[in-house]
Design an enzyme around this catalytic site. Structure first.
Site, PDB file in Angstrom:
ATOM      1  N   HIS A 255       0.837  -1.201   0.000  1.00  0.00           N
ATOM      2  CA  HIS A 255       0.000   0.000   0.000  1.00  0.00           C
ATOM      3  C   HIS A 255       0.877   1.259   0.000  1.00  0.00           C
ATOM      4  O   HIS A 255       0.681   2.164  -0.828  1.00  0.00           O
ATOM      5  CB  HIS A 255      -0.902  -0.009   1.240  1.00  0.00           C
ATOM      6  CG  HIS A 255      -1.794   1.179   1.365  1.00  0.00           C
ATOM      7  ND1 HIS A 255      -3.103   1.167   0.976  1.00  0.00           N
ATOM      8  CD2 HIS A 255      -1.560   2.431   1.840  1.00  0.00           C
ATOM      9  CE1 HIS A 255      -3.645   2.357   1.200  1.00  0.00           C
ATOM     10  NE2 HIS A 255      -2.725   3.130   1.732  1.00  0.00           N
ATOM     11  N   GLU A 256       1.847   1.311   0.901  1.00  0.00           N
ATOM     12  CA  GLU A 256       2.714   2.487   0.970  1.00  0.00           C
ATOM     13  C   GLU A 256       3.612   2.590  -0.250  1.00  0.00           C
ATOM     14  O   GLU A 256       3.977   3.707  -0.663  1.00  0.00           O
ATOM     15  CB  GLU A 256       3.539   2.471   2.257  1.00  0.00           C
ATOM     16  CG  GLU A 256       2.717   2.487   3.550  1.00  0.00           C
ATOM     17  CD  GLU A 256       1.724   3.635   3.633  1.00  0.00           C
ATOM     18  OE1 GLU A 256       1.981   4.706   3.033  1.00  0.00           O
ATOM     19  OE2 GLU A 256       0.678   3.470   4.304  1.00  0.00           O
TER      20      GLU A 256
END
Length: 490
Positions: A255-256
Protein backbone atom coordinates in the site's frame (compact mmCIF):
# COMPACT_ATOMS: atom_id res chain seq x y z
CA UNK A 1 13.69 38.05 -14.05
CA UNK A 2 10.06 38.19 -15.10
CA UNK A 3 7.21 37.59 -12.66
CA UNK A 4 6.93 33.88 -13.47
CA UNK A 5 10.64 33.22 -12.87
CA UNK A 6 10.56 35.13 -9.59
CA UNK A 7 7.43 33.27 -8.51
CA UNK A 8 8.94 29.87 -9.31
CA UNK A 9 12.26 30.67 -7.62
CA UNK A 10 10.46 31.69 -4.43
CA UNK A 11 8.19 28.65 -4.59
CA UNK A 12 11.02 26.15 -5.09
CA UNK A 13 12.61 27.30 -1.86
CA UNK A 14 9.24 27.04 -0.09
CA UNK A 15 8.70 23.51 -1.39
CA UNK A 16 12.24 22.55 -0.33
CA UNK A 17 11.56 23.81 3.20
CA UNK A 18 8.26 21.90 3.23
CA UNK A 19 10.26 18.74 2.49
CA UNK A 20 12.51 19.50 5.47
CA UNK A 21 9.42 19.75 7.67
CA UNK A 22 8.23 16.42 6.29
CA UNK A 23 11.58 14.86 7.14
CA UNK A 24 11.22 16.06 10.73
CA UNK A 25 7.81 14.38 10.88
CA UNK A 26 9.25 11.17 9.41
CA UNK A 27 12.02 11.18 12.00
CA UNK A 28 9.48 11.70 14.79
CA UNK A 29 7.46 8.66 13.77
CA UNK A 30 10.40 6.31 13.20
CA UNK A 31 13.63 6.95 15.12
CA UNK A 32 13.29 10.09 17.25
CA UNK A 33 13.96 9.48 20.97
CA UNK A 34 10.76 9.73 23.02
CA UNK A 35 12.15 12.46 25.22
CA UNK A 36 12.65 14.77 22.24
CA UNK A 37 8.90 15.26 21.65
CA UNK A 38 8.53 18.71 23.35
CA UNK A 39 11.55 20.12 21.52
CA UNK A 40 10.42 18.64 18.20
CA UNK A 41 7.02 20.30 18.63
CA UNK A 42 8.73 23.69 18.95
CA UNK A 43 10.95 22.97 15.92
CA UNK A 44 7.94 22.08 13.79
CA UNK A 45 6.03 25.14 14.94
CA UNK A 46 8.98 27.40 14.11
CA UNK A 47 9.39 25.91 10.64
CA UNK A 48 5.65 26.14 10.00
CA UNK A 49 5.83 29.87 10.79
CA UNK A 50 8.58 30.27 8.21
CA UNK A 51 6.56 28.38 5.62
CA UNK A 52 3.42 30.37 6.38
CA UNK A 53 5.34 33.63 5.95
CA UNK A 54 6.69 32.51 2.59
CA UNK A 55 3.28 31.37 1.35
CA UNK A 56 1.64 34.64 2.38
CA UNK A 57 4.48 36.95 1.32
CA UNK A 58 2.90 40.05 -0.32
CA UNK A 59 5.38 39.71 -3.17
CA UNK A 60 3.68 36.42 -4.11
CA UNK A 61 0.42 38.32 -4.63
CA UNK A 62 2.26 40.92 -6.74
CA UNK A 63 3.89 38.29 -8.93
CA UNK A 64 0.58 36.46 -9.33
CA UNK A 65 -1.06 39.69 -10.47
CA UNK A 66 1.67 40.26 -13.06
CA UNK A 67 2.24 36.74 -14.35
CA UNK A 68 1.10 35.57 -17.78
CA UNK A 69 1.61 31.79 -18.16
CA UNK A 70 3.06 30.78 -21.53
CA UNK A 71 1.94 27.14 -21.65
CA UNK A 72 -0.16 24.51 -19.90
CA UNK A 73 2.59 23.59 -17.41
CA UNK A 74 3.15 27.20 -16.40
CA UNK A 75 -0.61 27.70 -16.13
CA UNK A 76 -0.87 24.68 -13.79
CA UNK A 77 2.06 25.92 -11.68
CA UNK A 78 0.44 29.33 -11.28
CA UNK A 79 -2.92 27.75 -10.44
CA UNK A 80 -1.38 25.68 -7.63
CA UNK A 81 0.65 28.62 -6.26
CA UNK A 82 -2.38 30.92 -6.31
CA UNK A 83 -4.49 28.28 -4.57
CA UNK A 84 -1.86 27.80 -1.84
CA UNK A 85 -1.42 31.54 -1.39
CA UNK A 86 -5.15 32.24 -1.11
CA UNK A 87 -5.68 29.46 1.44
CA UNK A 88 -2.63 30.43 3.51
CA UNK A 89 -3.59 34.10 3.71
CA UNK A 90 -6.91 33.16 5.30
CA UNK A 91 -5.24 31.39 8.24
CA UNK A 92 -3.40 33.47 10.90
CA UNK A 93 0.28 32.62 11.19
CA UNK A 94 0.05 31.98 14.94
CA UNK A 95 -2.80 29.53 14.42
CA UNK A 96 -0.87 27.68 11.73
CA UNK A 97 2.17 27.37 14.01
CA UNK A 98 0.07 26.29 16.99
CA UNK A 99 -1.55 23.53 14.94
CA UNK A 100 1.92 22.26 14.01
CA UNK A 101 3.09 22.38 17.64
CA UNK A 102 0.03 20.73 19.20
CA UNK A 103 -0.35 18.00 16.58
CA UNK A 104 3.31 17.10 17.00
CA UNK A 105 2.85 16.64 20.75
CA UNK A 106 -0.50 14.94 20.23
CA UNK A 107 1.03 12.14 18.22
CA UNK A 108 3.17 10.91 21.10
CA UNK A 109 0.34 11.24 23.61
CA UNK A 110 -1.92 9.26 21.26
CA UNK A 111 0.67 6.49 20.85
CA UNK A 112 0.99 6.09 24.62
CA UNK A 113 -2.80 6.14 25.17
CA UNK A 114 -3.24 3.61 22.37
CA UNK A 115 -0.70 1.30 23.97
CA UNK A 116 -2.65 1.51 27.25
CA UNK A 117 -6.13 1.39 25.61
CA UNK A 118 -6.97 4.57 27.48
CA UNK A 119 -9.05 7.01 25.42
CA UNK A 120 -9.78 9.17 28.45
CA UNK A 121 -6.05 9.94 28.77
CA UNK A 122 -5.98 11.20 25.19
CA UNK A 123 -9.35 12.96 25.04
CA UNK A 124 -8.18 16.37 26.35
CA UNK A 125 -5.40 16.51 23.75
CA UNK A 126 -7.77 15.48 20.98
CA UNK A 127 -10.15 18.19 22.15
CA UNK A 128 -7.34 20.73 21.76
CA UNK A 129 -6.52 19.49 18.26
CA UNK A 130 -10.19 19.58 17.27
CA UNK A 131 -10.61 23.12 18.57
CA UNK A 132 -7.64 24.33 16.53
CA UNK A 133 -8.85 22.64 13.38
CA UNK A 134 -12.33 24.10 13.85
CA UNK A 135 -10.71 27.54 14.07
CA UNK A 136 -8.76 26.84 10.90
CA UNK A 137 -11.91 25.60 9.16
CA UNK A 138 -13.76 28.79 10.10
CA UNK A 139 -10.92 30.90 8.75
CA UNK A 140 -10.85 28.98 5.47
CA UNK A 141 -14.61 28.63 5.01
CA UNK A 142 -15.43 32.29 5.67
CA UNK A 143 -19.06 31.44 6.30
CA UNK A 144 -19.28 28.39 4.04
CA UNK A 145 -19.16 24.77 5.17
CA UNK A 146 -16.43 24.03 7.74
CA UNK A 147 -15.89 20.44 6.72
CA UNK A 148 -15.67 21.21 3.00
CA UNK A 149 -12.99 23.79 3.78
CA UNK A 150 -10.82 21.09 5.37
CA UNK A 151 -11.68 18.45 2.76
CA UNK A 152 -10.36 20.81 0.09
CA UNK A 153 -6.86 20.42 1.54
CA UNK A 154 -6.86 16.75 0.59
CA UNK A 155 -9.24 16.58 -2.38
CA UNK A 156 -9.49 19.94 -4.14
CA UNK A 157 -12.89 20.62 -5.62
CA UNK A 158 -14.75 17.90 -3.73
CA UNK A 159 -17.59 18.40 -1.27
CA UNK A 160 -19.04 16.31 1.52
CA UNK A 161 -22.42 16.39 -0.22
CA UNK A 162 -20.99 14.91 -3.42
CA UNK A 163 -19.05 12.23 -1.56
CA UNK A 164 -22.08 11.38 0.57
CA UNK A 165 -24.03 10.71 -2.61
CA UNK A 166 -21.24 8.54 -4.01
CA UNK A 167 -20.92 6.54 -0.81
CA UNK A 168 -24.69 6.12 -0.54
CA UNK A 169 -24.62 4.50 -3.98
CA UNK A 170 -21.90 2.09 -2.81
CA UNK A 171 -23.32 1.03 0.54
CA UNK A 172 -26.29 -1.18 -0.56
CA UNK A 173 -24.17 -3.36 -2.87
CA UNK A 174 -21.35 -3.60 -0.32
CA UNK A 175 -23.73 -4.60 2.46
CA UNK A 176 -25.50 -7.13 0.21
CA UNK A 177 -22.18 -8.68 -0.80
CA UNK A 178 -21.02 -8.81 2.79
CA UNK A 179 -24.21 -10.55 3.92
CA UNK A 180 -23.90 -13.16 1.18
CA UNK A 181 -20.29 -13.87 2.11
CA UNK A 182 -20.93 -14.12 5.84
CA UNK A 183 -23.87 -16.43 5.11
CA UNK A 184 -21.82 -18.67 2.83
CA UNK A 185 -20.80 -22.17 3.89
CA UNK A 186 -17.34 -21.48 2.48
CA UNK A 187 -14.82 -20.30 5.06
CA UNK A 188 -11.36 -18.92 4.47
CA UNK A 189 -8.38 -20.75 5.98
CA UNK A 190 -6.31 -19.10 8.71
CA UNK A 191 -2.55 -18.90 8.90
CA UNK A 192 -0.64 -20.33 11.85
CA UNK A 193 2.51 -18.68 13.22
CA UNK A 194 4.51 -17.37 14.86
CA UNK A 195 6.16 -15.44 12.01
CA UNK A 196 9.69 -14.18 12.46
CA UNK A 197 9.56 -10.36 12.25
CA UNK A 198 12.98 -9.76 10.64
CA UNK A 199 11.97 -12.28 7.94
CA UNK A 200 8.73 -10.36 7.47
CA UNK A 201 10.77 -7.22 6.81
CA UNK A 202 12.92 -9.06 4.26
CA UNK A 203 9.82 -10.21 2.40
CA UNK A 204 8.30 -6.74 2.67
CA UNK A 205 11.35 -5.35 0.91
CA UNK A 206 11.03 -8.03 -1.79
CA UNK A 207 7.38 -6.99 -2.30
CA UNK A 208 8.41 -3.34 -2.55
CA UNK A 209 10.99 -4.16 -5.21
CA UNK A 210 8.50 -6.30 -7.14
CA UNK A 211 6.23 -3.27 -7.42
CA UNK A 212 9.01 -0.99 -8.60
CA UNK A 213 9.89 0.96 -5.47
CA UNK A 214 13.37 2.42 -5.97
CA UNK A 215 15.50 2.09 -2.83
CA UNK A 216 18.08 4.49 -4.28
CA UNK A 217 15.52 7.22 -3.61
CA UNK A 218 13.69 5.76 -0.60
CA UNK A 219 13.82 3.47 2.40
CA UNK A 220 11.58 1.11 4.37
CA UNK A 221 11.25 1.47 8.15
CA UNK A 222 8.82 0.49 10.89
CA UNK A 223 6.24 2.78 12.49
CA UNK A 224 3.24 2.46 14.81
CA UNK A 225 0.98 3.44 11.90
CA UNK A 226 2.36 2.88 8.36
CA UNK A 227 2.80 6.03 6.28
CA UNK A 228 4.73 7.54 3.37
CA UNK A 229 6.82 10.70 3.61
CA UNK A 230 8.55 12.90 1.05
CA UNK A 231 8.57 13.21 -2.70
CA UNK A 232 10.84 13.25 -5.71
CA UNK A 233 14.32 12.02 -4.89
CA UNK A 234 13.51 11.19 -1.24
CA UNK A 235 10.23 9.30 -0.80
CA UNK A 236 10.22 7.04 2.28
CA UNK A 237 7.79 4.32 3.32
CA UNK A 238 7.05 2.51 6.58
CA UNK A 239 5.29 -0.66 7.65
CA UNK A 240 4.65 -2.64 10.84
CA UNK A 241 5.03 -6.27 11.88
CA UNK A 242 3.23 -8.73 14.14
CA UNK A 243 4.55 -12.16 15.15
CA UNK A 244 1.04 -13.60 14.80
CA UNK A 245 0.12 -12.48 11.27
CA UNK A 246 2.40 -11.47 8.39
CA UNK A 247 -0.12 -10.18 5.84
CA UNK A 248 -0.52 -6.86 7.65
CA UNK A 249 3.18 -6.23 7.10
CA UNK A 250 3.23 -7.27 3.44
CA UNK A 251 0.11 -5.42 2.38
CA UNK A 252 0.81 -2.30 4.42
CA UNK A 253 4.13 -2.23 2.61
CA UNK A 254 2.58 -2.66 -0.84
CA UNK A 255 0.00 0.00 0.00
CA UNK A 256 2.71 2.49 0.97
CA UNK A 257 4.74 1.49 -2.10
CA UNK A 258 1.81 2.74 -4.18
CA UNK A 259 2.14 6.12 -2.50
CA UNK A 260 5.93 6.08 -2.68
CA UNK A 261 6.07 5.14 -6.35
CA UNK A 262 3.61 7.90 -7.23
CA UNK A 263 6.00 10.42 -5.69
CA UNK A 264 9.13 8.82 -7.16
CA UNK A 265 7.64 8.70 -10.65
CA UNK A 266 6.46 12.30 -11.01
CA UNK A 267 8.28 13.90 -13.94
CA UNK A 268 11.73 15.17 -12.91
CA UNK A 269 10.80 18.41 -14.69
CA UNK A 270 8.50 19.21 -11.76
CA UNK A 271 10.97 18.51 -8.92
CA UNK A 272 10.54 20.96 -6.01
CA UNK A 273 7.61 22.73 -7.64
CA UNK A 274 3.88 22.60 -6.85
CA UNK A 275 3.41 20.06 -9.66
CA UNK A 276 6.06 17.74 -8.21
CA UNK A 277 3.70 15.73 -6.01
CA UNK A 278 0.48 13.74 -6.21
CA UNK A 279 -2.46 15.94 -7.16
CA UNK A 280 -4.77 14.83 -4.33
CA UNK A 281 -5.12 12.22 -1.64
CA UNK A 282 -7.94 10.52 -3.57
CA UNK A 283 -5.66 10.04 -6.58
CA UNK A 284 -2.84 9.06 -4.22
CA UNK A 285 -5.07 6.43 -2.65
CA UNK A 286 -6.03 5.15 -6.09
CA UNK A 287 -2.38 4.19 -6.52
CA UNK A 288 -1.90 2.65 -3.07
CA UNK A 289 -5.19 0.75 -3.24
CA UNK A 290 -4.71 -0.66 -6.76
CA UNK A 291 -1.16 -1.75 -5.86
CA UNK A 292 -2.36 -3.36 -2.64
CA UNK A 293 -5.64 -4.91 -3.76
CA UNK A 294 -6.35 -5.43 -7.45
CA UNK A 295 -2.68 -6.24 -8.09
CA UNK A 296 -1.25 -7.36 -4.75
CA UNK A 297 -4.19 -9.46 -3.53
CA UNK A 298 -4.92 -10.99 -6.93
CA UNK A 299 -4.40 -14.68 -7.61
CA UNK A 300 -1.31 -14.06 -9.77
CA UNK A 301 0.75 -12.12 -7.23
CA UNK A 302 -0.37 -14.17 -4.22
CA UNK A 303 0.91 -17.24 -6.08
CA UNK A 304 4.35 -15.65 -6.27
CA UNK A 305 4.21 -14.43 -2.66
CA UNK A 306 3.11 -17.87 -1.45
CA UNK A 307 6.36 -19.39 -2.70
CA UNK A 308 8.44 -16.81 -0.83
CA UNK A 309 6.42 -17.19 2.37
CA UNK A 310 6.69 -20.99 2.20
CA UNK A 311 10.48 -20.69 2.01
CA UNK A 312 10.56 -18.29 4.96
CA UNK A 313 7.86 -19.71 7.26
CA UNK A 314 7.02 -23.23 6.11
CA UNK A 315 3.48 -24.18 5.11
CA UNK A 316 1.87 -21.60 7.49
CA UNK A 317 -0.97 -24.08 8.07
CA UNK A 318 -2.06 -23.75 4.43
CA UNK A 319 -2.15 -26.42 1.76
CA UNK A 320 -1.06 -24.49 -1.34
CA UNK A 321 -1.36 -21.33 -3.45
CA UNK A 322 -5.16 -21.43 -3.65
CA UNK A 323 -5.43 -21.72 0.12
CA UNK A 324 -2.92 -18.86 0.49
CA UNK A 325 -4.98 -16.71 -1.91
CA UNK A 326 -8.12 -17.41 0.09
CA UNK A 327 -6.37 -16.56 3.37
CA UNK A 328 -5.05 -13.26 2.00
CA UNK A 329 -8.59 -12.33 0.92
CA UNK A 330 -10.49 -13.66 3.95
CA UNK A 331 -13.62 -11.64 4.73
CA UNK A 332 -14.43 -10.98 8.37
CA UNK A 333 -15.76 -8.00 10.34
CA UNK A 334 -12.47 -7.18 12.03
CA UNK A 335 -11.76 -4.09 14.06
CA UNK A 336 -8.75 -2.63 12.25
CA UNK A 337 -9.19 -0.50 9.13
CA UNK A 338 -5.69 -1.02 7.77
CA UNK A 339 -6.14 -4.80 8.00
CA UNK A 340 -9.71 -4.83 6.68
CA UNK A 341 -10.70 -6.96 3.71
CA UNK A 342 -11.82 -5.21 0.54
CA UNK A 343 -15.51 -5.81 1.27
CA UNK A 344 -15.49 -4.24 4.73
CA UNK A 345 -12.89 -1.53 4.10
CA UNK A 346 -15.24 1.14 2.80
CA UNK A 347 -17.62 0.57 5.72
CA UNK A 348 -14.71 1.52 8.00
CA UNK A 349 -14.26 4.73 6.02
CA UNK A 350 -17.94 5.66 6.02
CA UNK A 351 -17.98 5.38 9.82
CA UNK A 352 -15.04 7.78 10.13
CA UNK A 353 -16.39 10.12 7.45
CA UNK A 354 -19.68 10.58 9.28
CA UNK A 355 -18.08 10.96 12.72
CA UNK A 356 -15.48 13.51 11.65
CA UNK A 357 -18.08 15.63 9.89
CA UNK A 358 -20.06 15.70 13.13
CA UNK A 359 -16.91 16.61 15.11
CA UNK A 360 -15.90 19.48 12.83
CA UNK A 361 -19.41 20.88 12.54
CA UNK A 362 -19.93 20.78 16.32
CA UNK A 363 -22.63 18.11 16.33
CA UNK A 364 -20.37 15.72 18.28
CA UNK A 365 -17.86 16.48 21.02
CA UNK A 366 -14.76 14.54 22.01
CA UNK A 367 -16.33 13.49 25.33
CA UNK A 368 -18.96 11.53 23.40
CA UNK A 369 -16.75 10.26 20.58
CA UNK A 370 -15.81 6.84 21.97
CA UNK A 371 -19.43 5.92 22.70
CA UNK A 372 -20.51 7.17 19.27
CA UNK A 373 -17.75 5.15 17.59
CA UNK A 374 -18.60 1.96 19.48
CA UNK A 375 -22.32 2.26 18.77
CA UNK A 376 -21.75 2.88 15.07
CA UNK A 377 -19.24 0.03 14.80
CA UNK A 378 -21.66 -2.41 16.43
CA UNK A 379 -24.42 -1.30 14.03
CA UNK A 380 -22.25 -1.55 10.91
CA UNK A 381 -20.15 -4.61 11.73
CA UNK A 382 -22.25 -6.57 14.21
CA UNK A 383 -19.35 -6.76 16.67
CA UNK A 384 -18.80 -4.88 19.93
CA UNK A 385 -15.50 -3.00 20.21
CA UNK A 386 -13.44 -4.69 22.90
CA UNK A 387 -10.77 -2.04 23.54
CA UNK A 388 -9.87 1.47 22.47
CA UNK A 389 -6.88 0.43 20.34
CA UNK A 390 -9.32 -1.62 18.25
CA UNK A 391 -11.70 1.32 18.11
CA UNK A 392 -11.40 5.07 18.34
CA UNK A 393 -7.64 5.07 19.05
CA UNK A 394 -6.56 2.87 16.15
CA UNK A 395 -5.85 5.60 13.56
CA UNK A 396 -3.31 8.41 13.76
CA UNK A 397 -5.27 10.78 11.51
CA UNK A 398 -7.36 12.67 14.09
CA UNK A 399 -4.51 12.91 16.62
CA UNK A 400 -2.39 14.73 14.01
CA UNK A 401 -5.32 16.86 12.85
CA UNK A 402 -6.06 15.26 9.48
CA UNK A 403 -9.79 15.95 9.51
CA UNK A 404 -11.13 15.64 5.97
CA UNK A 405 -8.61 12.98 4.95
CA UNK A 406 -10.61 9.79 5.57
CA UNK A 407 -13.12 9.98 2.68
CA UNK A 408 -10.25 10.10 0.20
CA UNK A 409 -9.57 6.43 0.96
CA UNK A 410 -12.96 5.37 -0.40
CA UNK A 411 -12.73 7.88 -3.24
CA UNK A 412 -9.35 6.33 -4.01
CA UNK A 413 -10.97 2.89 -4.10
CA UNK A 414 -13.51 4.19 -6.63
CA UNK A 415 -10.73 5.69 -8.74
CA UNK A 416 -8.76 2.43 -8.47
CA UNK A 417 -11.77 0.48 -9.75
CA UNK A 418 -11.98 2.72 -12.80
CA UNK A 419 -8.23 2.46 -13.43
CA UNK A 420 -8.16 -1.32 -13.06
CA UNK A 421 -10.92 -1.74 -15.62
CA UNK A 422 -8.91 0.34 -18.12
CA UNK A 423 -5.58 -1.30 -17.23
CA UNK A 424 -6.91 -4.79 -17.94
CA UNK A 425 -8.10 -3.70 -21.36
CA UNK A 426 -4.85 -1.91 -22.26
CA UNK A 427 -2.25 -4.31 -20.78
CA UNK A 428 -3.15 -7.95 -21.53
CA UNK A 429 0.14 -9.29 -20.12
CA UNK A 430 -0.25 -7.72 -16.64
CA UNK A 431 -1.37 -10.92 -14.91
CA UNK A 432 1.20 -13.25 -16.46
CA UNK A 433 3.98 -10.91 -15.38
CA UNK A 434 2.60 -10.56 -11.85
CA UNK A 435 2.68 -14.33 -11.46
CA UNK A 436 6.48 -14.02 -11.89
CA UNK A 437 6.67 -11.29 -9.26
CA UNK A 438 6.97 -8.61 -11.93
CA UNK A 439 4.41 -5.82 -11.59
CA UNK A 440 6.08 -3.59 -14.19
CA UNK A 441 3.56 -3.98 -17.05
CA UNK A 442 0.81 -2.78 -14.71
CA UNK A 443 2.86 -0.20 -12.83
CA UNK A 444 4.41 1.20 -16.03
CA UNK A 445 0.86 1.84 -17.28
CA UNK A 446 -0.03 3.60 -14.03
CA UNK A 447 3.17 5.62 -14.22
CA UNK A 448 2.40 6.84 -17.73
CA UNK A 449 -1.30 7.45 -17.14
CA UNK A 450 -1.22 8.94 -13.62
CA UNK A 451 2.06 9.25 -11.78
CA UNK A 452 4.31 11.15 -14.19
CA UNK A 453 1.82 14.02 -14.39
CA UNK A 454 2.09 14.92 -10.70
CA UNK A 455 -0.32 17.78 -10.04
CA UNK A 456 -0.52 18.93 -13.66
CA UNK A 457 -4.21 18.02 -13.97
CA UNK A 458 -7.14 18.30 -11.57
CA UNK A 459 -7.94 15.10 -9.61
CA UNK A 460 -10.99 13.89 -11.55
CA UNK A 461 -9.45 15.06 -14.81
CA UNK A 462 -6.38 12.83 -14.51
CA UNK A 463 -8.50 9.76 -13.77
CA UNK A 464 -10.86 10.42 -16.69
CA UNK A 465 -7.92 11.07 -19.03
CA UNK A 466 -6.41 7.74 -17.99
CA UNK A 467 -9.61 5.71 -18.42
CA UNK A 468 -11.42 7.58 -21.17
CA UNK A 469 -14.63 7.33 -19.13
CA UNK A 470 -16.55 9.30 -16.50
CA UNK A 471 -15.88 8.30 -12.91
CA UNK A 472 -18.31 5.69 -11.60
CA UNK A 473 -18.61 3.39 -8.59
CA UNK A 474 -19.66 0.48 -10.83
CA UNK A 475 -16.19 -0.81 -11.85
CA UNK A 476 -15.12 -1.14 -8.21
CA UNK A 477 -18.34 -2.83 -7.10
CA UNK A 478 -18.37 -5.20 -10.09
CA UNK A 479 -14.76 -6.16 -9.39
CA UNK A 480 -15.58 -6.90 -5.74
CA UNK A 481 -18.71 -8.89 -6.57
CA UNK A 482 -16.92 -11.02 -9.17
CA UNK A 483 -13.83 -11.65 -7.03
CA UNK A 484 -15.61 -12.59 -3.82
CA UNK A 485 -18.42 -14.52 -5.51
CA UNK A 486 -15.67 -16.76 -6.89
CA UNK A 487 -13.84 -17.00 -3.56
CA UNK A 488 -16.97 -17.80 -1.53
CA UNK A 489 -18.95 -19.81 -4.12
CA UNK A 490 -21.84 -17.35 -4.08
Amino acid sequence: MNAYKKLMSHTRETVALKQVLGRLNWDQETVMPRGAAPQRAEELAALEKVLHARRTDPQVAEWLAEVTPKDAVADAQVYQIRRSHERATKVPADLSAEIARVTSLSQGIWAEARARDDFAAFAPTLGEVLNLRRQEADALAQGDDRYDALLDDYEPGESAANLTGMFAAMRPRLVALREKILGSETTAPAVHGPFNEPLQMELAEACARAFGYDFDFGRLDKAVHPFTSGQGQDSRITTRTSPDEPFGCFYSTIHEVGHGCYEQNVSAEYLLTPLGEGVSMGVHESQSRIYENQLGRGRAFTGWLHGRCQSAFGDMGLDGPDSFYAAVNAVNPGYIRTEADEVHYNLHILLRFDLEQALIRGDLEVADLEDAWNARFKADFGVAVDKASNGVLQDVHWPVGLFGYFPTYSLGNVYAGCLFEALKADVPEWETALARGDASPATDWLRAKIQTHGALYRPREVIEKATGKPISVDPLLTYLEEKFSDLYNL
